[in-house]
Design an enzyme around this catalytic site. Structure first.
Site, PDB file in Angstrom:
ATOM      1  N   ASP A 109    -140.246 -35.596-100.150  1.00  0.00           N
ATOM      2  CA  ASP A 109    -139.427 -36.799-100.325  1.00  0.00           C
ATOM      3  C   ASP A 109    -138.820 -36.815-101.724  1.00  0.00           C
ATOM      4  OD1 ASP A 109    -138.271 -39.205 -99.643  1.00  0.00           O
ATOM      5  OD2 ASP A 109    -140.123 -40.207 -99.099  1.00  0.00           O
TER       6      ASP A 109
ATOM      7  N   HIS B  79    -145.977 -46.121 -96.748  1.00  0.00           N
ATOM      8  CA  HIS B  79    -145.056 -45.245 -97.474  1.00  0.00           C
ATOM      9  C   HIS B  79    -144.030 -46.147 -98.170  1.00  0.00           C
ATOM     10  CE1 HIS B  79    -142.591 -41.393 -97.578  1.00  0.00           C
ATOM     11  NE2 HIS B  79    -141.622 -42.281 -97.736  1.00  0.00           N
TER      12      HIS B  79
ATOM     13  N   HIS C 156    -141.319 -47.069-101.060  1.00  0.00           N
ATOM     14  CA  HIS C 156    -140.410 -46.697-102.149  1.00  0.00           C
ATOM     15  C   HIS C 156    -140.396 -47.878-103.126  1.00  0.00           C
ATOM     16  CE1 HIS C 156    -138.669 -42.869-100.677  1.00  0.00           C
ATOM     17  NE2 HIS C 156    -139.188 -43.306 -99.540  1.00  0.00           N
TER      18      HIS C 156
ATOM     19  N   CYS D 264    -134.054 -41.094-100.307  1.00  0.00           N
ATOM     20  CA  CYS D 264    -133.630 -40.541 -99.025  1.00  0.00           C
ATOM     21  C   CYS D 264    -132.125 -40.324 -99.106  1.00  0.00           C
ATOM     22  CB  CYS D 264    -133.968 -41.484 -97.872  1.00  0.00           C
ATOM     23  SG  CYS D 264    -133.328 -40.865 -96.294  1.00  0.00           S
TER      24      CYS D 264
ATOM     25  N   ASN E 105    -140.407 -42.866-104.558  1.00  0.00           N
ATOM     26  CA  ASN E 105    -141.610 -43.413-103.926  1.00  0.00           C
ATOM     27  C   ASN E 105    -142.505 -44.044-104.974  1.00  0.00           C
ATOM     28  OD1 ASN E 105    -140.793 -40.806-102.343  1.00  0.00           O
ATOM     29  ND2 ASN E 105    -142.013 -42.010-100.919  1.00  0.00           N
TER      30      ASN E 105
HETATM   31  P1  HMG Z   1    -127.327 -32.578 -85.101  1.00  0.00           P
HETATM   32  O1  HMG Z   1    -126.074 -32.198 -85.831  1.00  0.00           O
HETATM   33  O2  HMG Z   1    -127.236 -33.669 -84.055  1.00  0.00           O
HETATM   34  O3  HMG Z   1    -128.012 -31.285 -84.475  1.00  0.00           O
HETATM   35  O4  HMG Z   1    -128.383 -32.997 -86.218  1.00  0.00           O
HETATM   36  P2  HMG Z   1    -127.804 -30.617 -83.061  1.00  0.00           P
HETATM   37  O5  HMG Z   1    -129.073 -30.751 -82.317  1.00  0.00           O
HETATM   38  O6  HMG Z   1    -126.542 -31.125 -82.435  1.00  0.00           O
HETATM   39  O7  HMG Z   1    -127.597 -29.075 -83.467  1.00  0.00           O
HETATM   40  C1  HMG Z   1    -126.408 -28.660 -84.149  1.00  0.00           C
HETATM   41  C2  HMG Z   1    -126.625 -27.281 -84.768  1.00  0.00           C
HETATM   42  O8  HMG Z   1    -127.585 -27.375 -85.799  1.00  0.00           O
HETATM   43  C3  HMG Z   1    -127.169 -26.235 -83.792  1.00  0.00           C
HETATM   44  O9  HMG Z   1    -126.636 -24.959 -84.215  1.00  0.00           O
HETATM   45  C4  HMG Z   1    -128.641 -26.217 -84.046  1.00  0.00           C
HETATM   46  O10 HMG Z   1    -129.284 -24.991 -83.755  1.00  0.00           O
HETATM   47  C5  HMG Z   1    -128.669 -26.470 -85.553  1.00  0.00           C
HETATM   48  P3  HMG Z   1    -125.426 -24.260 -83.387  1.00  0.00           P
HETATM   49  O11 HMG Z   1    -125.969 -24.107 -81.994  1.00  0.00           O
HETATM   50  O12 HMG Z   1    -124.275 -25.242 -83.477  1.00  0.00           O
HETATM   51  O13 HMG Z   1    -125.210 -22.977 -84.164  1.00  0.00           O
HETATM   52  N1  HMG Z   1    -129.924 -27.160 -85.899  1.00  0.00           N
HETATM   53  C6  HMG Z   1    -130.807 -26.752 -86.825  1.00  0.00           C
HETATM   54  N2  HMG Z   1    -130.841 -25.673 -87.634  1.00  0.00           N
HETATM   55  C7  HMG Z   1    -131.941 -25.544 -88.430  1.00  0.00           C
HETATM   56  N3  HMG Z   1    -132.988 -26.422 -88.432  1.00  0.00           N
HETATM   57  C8  HMG Z   1    -132.957 -27.494 -87.632  1.00  0.00           C
HETATM   58  C9  HMG Z   1    -131.852 -27.686 -86.790  1.00  0.00           C
HETATM   59  N4  HMG Z   1    -131.538 -28.644 -85.899  1.00  0.00           N
HETATM   60  C10 HMG Z   1    -130.366 -28.312 -85.367  1.00  0.00           C
HETATM   61  N5  HMG Z   1    -133.991 -28.353 -87.630  1.00  0.00           N
HETATM   62  C11 HMG Z   1    -130.663 -33.278 -86.954  1.00  0.00           C
HETATM   63  C12 HMG Z   1    -129.645 -33.528 -85.836  1.00  0.00           C
HETATM   64  C13 HMG Z   1    -131.918 -34.039 -86.624  1.00  0.00           C
HETATM   65  C14 HMG Z   1    -130.948 -31.779 -87.026  1.00  0.00           C
HETATM   66  C15 HMG Z   1    -130.050 -33.741 -88.290  1.00  0.00           C
HETATM   67  O14 HMG Z   1    -129.658 -35.067 -88.132  1.00  0.00           O
HETATM   68  C16 HMG Z   1    -131.011 -33.640 -89.447  1.00  0.00           C
HETATM   69  O15 HMG Z   1    -131.374 -32.557 -89.870  1.00  0.00           O
HETATM   70  N6  HMG Z   1    -131.444 -34.802 -90.015  1.00  0.00           N
HETATM   71  C17 HMG Z   1    -132.438 -34.826 -91.071  1.00  0.00           C
HETATM   72  C18 HMG Z   1    -132.110 -35.873 -92.091  1.00  0.00           C
HETATM   73  C19 HMG Z   1    -133.205 -35.890 -93.131  1.00  0.00           C
HETATM   74  O16 HMG Z   1    -133.866 -34.896 -93.381  1.00  0.00           O
HETATM   75  N7  HMG Z   1    -133.405 -37.068 -93.778  1.00  0.00           N
HETATM   76  C20 HMG Z   1    -134.433 -37.217 -94.767  1.00  0.00           C
HETATM   77  C21 HMG Z   1    -135.828 -37.223 -94.214  1.00  0.00           C
HETATM   78  S1  HMG Z   1    -136.283 -38.799 -93.528  1.00  0.00           S
HETATM   79  C22 HMG Z   1    -136.894 -39.691 -94.887  1.00  0.00           C
HETATM   80  O17 HMG Z   1    -136.757 -39.263 -96.006  1.00  0.00           O
HETATM   81  C23 HMG Z   1    -137.648 -40.985 -94.643  1.00  0.00           C
HETATM   82  C24 HMG Z   1    -139.144 -40.848 -94.855  1.00  0.00           C
HETATM   83  O18 HMG Z   1    -139.422 -40.448 -96.189  1.00  0.00           O
HETATM   84  C25 HMG Z   1    -139.848 -42.193 -94.574  1.00  0.00           C
HETATM   85  C26 HMG Z   1    -139.198 -43.372 -95.291  1.00  0.00           C
HETATM   86  O19 HMG Z   1    -139.015 -43.327 -96.511  1.00  0.00           O
HETATM   87  O20 HMG Z   1    -138.891 -44.329 -94.580  1.00  0.00           O
HETATM   88  C27 HMG Z   1    -139.759 -39.812 -93.912  1.00  0.00           C
HETATM   89 MG    MG Z   2    -139.498 -41.767 -97.907  1.00  0.00          MG
END
Ligand code: HMG
Ligand code: MG
Length: 311
Positions: free
Chosen positions: A28, A220, A222, A253, A262
């Protein structure tokens, strides 16, 4: 303060004897940095955190690399990681592609991350509130089948920058679905740091009323509005014994602009030491690690305790 640089111990009633600190700084924290931290620095950061006594280190994320370029080196990082004995290294996984990559890297514990609101589900996962579960369901089924443990996060539990107030019952309904999928623990995220202690009581009570046991809940927070430590104390009084925190208060985030760091692990440790609650962390070593990381990032740690101890 005592001569050894720790607070005076003065226990208070109604609190647990021990707390597990779930350290999220490497994930994070570093996911929100403007620059990509070199993989070798991340490896050393994790080694130092383990040496300071932290037993759960969320290491990285197997999300889409172009969504979070800061953690695009996840596979390389896990390849280079020297795993310390007895330390758990969970990673974030949003979908089956992420799970494939995590399994290739040999992980044993993953965390899926759901949104309590429609808008954040779309912004963070490119899915609707409902379709996020269709994405998670095969991930959890396959992960459990492979012998992994699966944690579930719920984000925006205490307010959403686009939708405003979020009903505790809505948070509880999303959390309950994650538990029904097979998550062993539910971490309630105050993604933008707007919660206050009474609100924490309300959200925890709603989760328990929805059938989630308080022993399965983690918090969790922040620290955007300076409430993280007060909120943590409220959660401890409600029986929560796992608290997420990030060394030096790193964090945020990238898909929620108003999110800042955090709860700083050092600030948490100071309070737990003062209350006589066990946690296993050496504060001096941890603060030294955060000071070392702050130098690498080129700015001081926002943690009040790191500043007080390290000037
Ligand atoms: P999308 O664009 O809808 O993905 O993203 P898709 O399923 O349509 O796939 C598109 C292409 O991406 C495909 O490739 C997949 O293979 C590839 P293509 O066939 O076109 O060549 N792909 C990937 N490649 C590598 N690794 C992967 C992956 N997935 C698809 N995992 C997705 C949907 C969920 C992937 C995207 O929205 C994403 O990565 N989001 C993550 C955002 C993020 O990380 N945010 C921060 C974390 S959350 C947070 O911090 C909160 C937390 O701390 C708690 C709090 O504070 O509340 C946890
Ligand atoms: Mg967080």
């Amino acid at each position: 303060m005592r001569p050894d640089g720790l607070p005076m111990t003065a226990p208070a009633a109604g609190l647990p004897e021990r707390v597990t600190i779930y350290e999220v700084g490497a994930r994070d924290g570093l996911q929100n940095e403007a620059t990509v931290v070199p993989v070798q620095v991340k490896v050393e950061f994790l080694a130092r955190l383990a040496a300071a006594g932290l037993s759960v280190l969320e290491a990285t994320s197997f999300v889409h690399p172009s969504w979070v370029p800061q953690l695009a080196d996840a596979s390389e990082l896990l390849g280079r990681l020297v795993r310390a004995e007895g330390v758990d290294y969970p990673v974030l996984v949003p979908n089956e592609r992420g799970l494939d990559r995590a399994l290739d890297a040999g992980v044993e514990h993953i965390a899926i991350f759901a949104s309590a609101t429609e808008t954040f589900a779309e912004r963070n996962l490119n899915r609707s509130l409902d379709s996020q579960f269709a994405m998670f369901s095969p991930v959890v089924r396959r992960a459990l089948g492979a012998g992994l443990r699966v944690r579930g996060y719920v984000s925006m539990c205490f307010g959403d920058p686009w939708e405003g107030a979020v009903a505790p019952e809505q948070v509880a309904a999303v959390g309950r679905r994650l538990v029904e999928l097979g998550c062993w623990q539910l971490s309630l995220g105050d993604t933008i740091g707007t919660g206050t202690p009474g609100h924490v009581d309300a959200v925890l009570d709603a989760c328990v009323a929805a059938g989630v046991s308080s022993s399965a809940l983690a918090v969790h927070f922040h620290d955007t509005y300076g409430q993280a430590l007060a909120n943590t104390l409220a959660a401890l009084r409600r029986g929560v014994t796992t608290v997420d925190a990030s060394a030096g208060g790193l964090g945020g985030c990238p898909y929620a602009e108003s999110a800042t760091g955090n709860l700083a692990t050092e600030d948490l440790v100071w309070m737990l030491d003062g209350l006589g609650i066990g946690h296993g962390v050496n504060l001096e070593e941890l603060a030294g690690t955060s000071a070392w990381m702050a130098e690498r990032l080129g700015r001081p740690s926002p943690s009040r305790v790191v500043r007080a101890l390290r000037g």
